[in-house]
Design a protein around this motif. Structure first.
Motif, PDB file in Angstrom:
ATOM      1  N   TYR A   6      16.000  86.642 -22.557  1.00 24.92           N
ATOM      2  CA  TYR A   6      15.416  85.407 -21.885  1.00 24.92           C
ATOM      3  C   TYR A   6      14.854  84.096 -22.823  1.00 24.92           C
ATOM      4  O   TYR A   6      13.950  84.079 -22.494  1.00 24.92           O
ATOM      5  CB  TYR A   6      15.612  86.013 -20.685  1.00 24.92           C
ATOM      6  CG  TYR A   6      15.381  85.505 -19.335  1.00 24.92           C
ATOM      7  CD1 TYR A   6      16.887  84.691 -18.619  1.00 24.92           C
ATOM      8  CD2 TYR A   6      13.741  84.713 -19.384  1.00 24.92           C
ATOM      9  CE1 TYR A   6      15.821  84.508 -17.609  1.00 24.92           C
ATOM     10  CE2 TYR A   6      13.784  83.359 -18.232  1.00 24.92           C
ATOM     11  CZ  TYR A   6      14.795  82.744 -17.752  1.00 24.92           C
ATOM     12  OH  TYR A   6      14.838  81.987 -16.565  1.00 24.92           O
ATOM     13  N   ASN A   7      15.459  83.107 -22.351  1.00 24.79           N
ATOM     14  CA  ASN A   7      14.401  81.704 -23.176  1.00 24.79           C
ATOM     15  C   ASN A   7      15.596  80.756 -22.391  1.00 24.79           C
ATOM     16  O   ASN A   7      15.972  79.568 -23.486  1.00 24.79           O
ATOM     17  CB  ASN A   7      14.955  81.956 -24.221  1.00 24.79           C
ATOM     18  CG  ASN A   7      15.951  81.902 -25.203  1.00 24.79           C
ATOM     19  OD1 ASN A   7      17.306  82.044 -24.451  1.00 24.79           O
ATOM     20  ND2 ASN A   7      16.540  81.682 -26.389  1.00 24.79           N
ATOM     21  N   THR A   8      15.515  80.703 -20.924  1.00 26.33           N
ATOM     22  CA  THR A   8      16.128  79.592 -20.561  1.00 26.33           C
ATOM     23  C   THR A   8      15.039  78.250 -20.879  1.00 26.33           C
ATOM     24  O   THR A   8      13.521  79.009 -20.723  1.00 26.33           O
ATOM     25  CB  THR A   8      16.272  80.320 -18.665  1.00 26.33           C
ATOM     26  OG1 THR A   8      16.907  80.695 -18.671  1.00 26.33           O
ATOM     27  CG2 THR A   8      17.088  78.244 -18.274  1.00 26.33           C
ATOM     28  N   PRO A   9      15.624  77.178 -21.390  1.00 22.37           N
ATOM     29  CA  PRO A   9      14.671  76.197 -21.963  1.00 22.37           C
ATOM     30  C   PRO A   9      14.390  75.447 -20.203  1.00 22.37           C
ATOM     31  O   PRO A   9      14.237  75.236 -19.015  1.00 22.37           O
ATOM     32  CB  PRO A   9      15.555  75.045 -22.773  1.00 22.37           C
ATOM     33  CG  PRO A   9      16.417  75.029 -21.803  1.00 22.37           C
ATOM     34  CD  PRO A   9      17.004  77.069 -21.599  1.00 22.37           C
ATOM     35  N   ARG A  62       6.112  80.933 -19.854  1.00 18.29           N
ATOM     36  CA  ARG A  62       5.613  82.320 -19.491  1.00 18.29           C
ATOM     37  C   ARG A  62       6.505  82.969 -18.950  1.00 18.29           C
ATOM     38  O   ARG A  62       5.945  84.458 -19.434  1.00 18.29           O
ATOM     39  CB  ARG A  62       4.658  82.143 -18.872  1.00 18.29           C
ATOM     40  CG  ARG A  62       2.904  81.589 -18.988  1.00 18.29           C
ATOM     41  CD  ARG A  62       2.546  81.724 -18.900  1.00 18.29           C
ATOM     42  NE  ARG A  62       1.101  81.113 -18.616  1.00 18.29           N
ATOM     43  CZ  ARG A  62       0.026  80.392 -18.155  1.00 18.29           C
ATOM     44  NH1 ARG A  62       0.711  80.407 -17.245  1.00 18.29           N
ATOM     45  NH2 ARG A  62      -0.752  79.798 -19.031  1.00 18.29           N
ATOM     46  N   GLU A  63       7.949  82.780 -18.341  1.00 17.55           N
ATOM     47  CA  GLU A  63       8.949  84.416 -18.012  1.00 17.55           C
ATOM     48  C   GLU A  63       9.948  84.120 -18.883  1.00 17.55           C
ATOM     49  O   GLU A  63      11.030  85.302 -18.652  1.00 17.55           O
ATOM     50  CB  GLU A  63       9.556  82.522 -17.668  1.00 17.55           C
ATOM     51  CG  GLU A  63       8.922  82.256 -15.585  1.00 17.55           C
ATOM     52  CD  GLU A  63       9.690  81.700 -15.174  1.00 17.55           C
ATOM     53  OE1 GLU A  63      11.458  81.348 -15.370  1.00 17.55           O
ATOM     54  OE2 GLU A  63       9.824  80.973 -14.578  1.00 17.55           O
ATOM     55  N   TRP A  64       9.935  83.637 -20.572  1.00 20.86           N
ATOM     56  CA  TRP A  64      10.252  84.131 -22.049  1.00 20.86           C
ATOM     57  C   TRP A  64      10.016  85.862 -21.877  1.00 20.86           C
ATOM     58  O   TRP A  64       9.153  86.427 -21.584  1.00 20.86           O
ATOM     59  CB  TRP A  64      10.437  83.742 -22.862  1.00 20.86           C
ATOM     60  CG  TRP A  64      10.793  81.832 -22.770  1.00 20.86           C
ATOM     61  CD1 TRP A  64      11.318  81.184 -21.775  1.00 20.86           C
ATOM     62  CD2 TRP A  64      11.161  81.196 -24.027  1.00 20.86           C
ATOM     63  NE1 TRP A  64      12.097  80.024 -21.983  1.00 20.86           N
ATOM     64  CE2 TRP A  64      12.287  80.126 -23.521  1.00 20.86           C
ATOM     65  CE3 TRP A  64      11.336  81.498 -25.457  1.00 20.86           C
ATOM     66  CZ2 TRP A  64      12.374  78.658 -24.188  1.00 20.86           C
ATOM     67  CZ3 TRP A  64      11.239  80.267 -26.611  1.00 20.86           C
ATOM     68  CH2 TRP A  64      12.610  79.694 -25.123  1.00 20.86           C
ATOM     69  N   LYS A  65      11.545  86.012 -22.949  1.00 19.87           N
ATOM     70  CA  LYS A  65      11.195  87.901 -22.615  1.00 19.87           C
ATOM     71  C   LYS A  65      11.779  87.797 -24.105  1.00 19.87           C
ATOM     72  O   LYS A  65      12.915  87.421 -24.495  1.00 19.87           O
ATOM     73  CB  LYS A  65      12.269  88.499 -21.714  1.00 19.87           C
ATOM     74  CG  LYS A  65      11.635  88.342 -20.279  1.00 19.87           C
ATOM     75  CD  LYS A  65      10.840  90.014 -20.064  1.00 19.87           C
ATOM     76  CE  LYS A  65       9.763  89.108 -18.609  1.00 19.87           C
ATOM     77  NZ  LYS A  65       8.970  88.529 -18.120  1.00 19.87           N
TER      78      LYS A  65
END
Length: 82
Positions: A6-9, A62-65
Motif C-alpha cells: 500500500y503506497n498511495t502518494p 505513515r499509512e504505507w504498508k
C-alpha cells in the motif's frame, strides 16, 4: 528487499490550497518498515520547503504498508504542485 503493498502518494494539502502564494516543493523522505510491514518511522531527508507540505507527506507515508518480512527502509521522492 521488501515489497510495498500500500503506497498511495500524498495529496496536495488543503491548507496549501488556501495559501495566498502557491506552495510548490519537492522533498525526500525515508520510510522504515517493521517486520510486520507497518511504517515504523518516517524521516525527512530533504524538506519540500514548507512545513505544511512536509507534514502532509509524513502523515500519508505513515499509512504505507509493506509485505511482512524483515525490517527495511526506502527513500521516497515527493513532489507537490498546486
Amino acid at each position: 528487499k521488501g515489497q510495498l503493498v500500500y503506497n498511495t502518494p500524498p495529496c496536495y494539502p488543503s491548507e496549501a490550497k488556501r495559501s495566498r502564494t502557491p506552495m510548490r516543493g519537492a522533498g525526500r523522505h525515508r520510510v522504515t518498515f517493521d517486520m510486520n510491514g507497518a511504517a515504523k518511522s518516517v524521516d525527512i531527508v530533504q524538506s519540500a520547503g514548507f512545513e505544511v507540505l512536509d507534514s502532509a507527506a509524513v502523515t500519508k507515508l505513515r499509512e504505507w504498508k509493506a509485505a511482512p518480512g524483515s525490517e527495511w527502509s526506502v527513500t521516497v521522492p515527493i513532489s507537490f504542485q498546486p
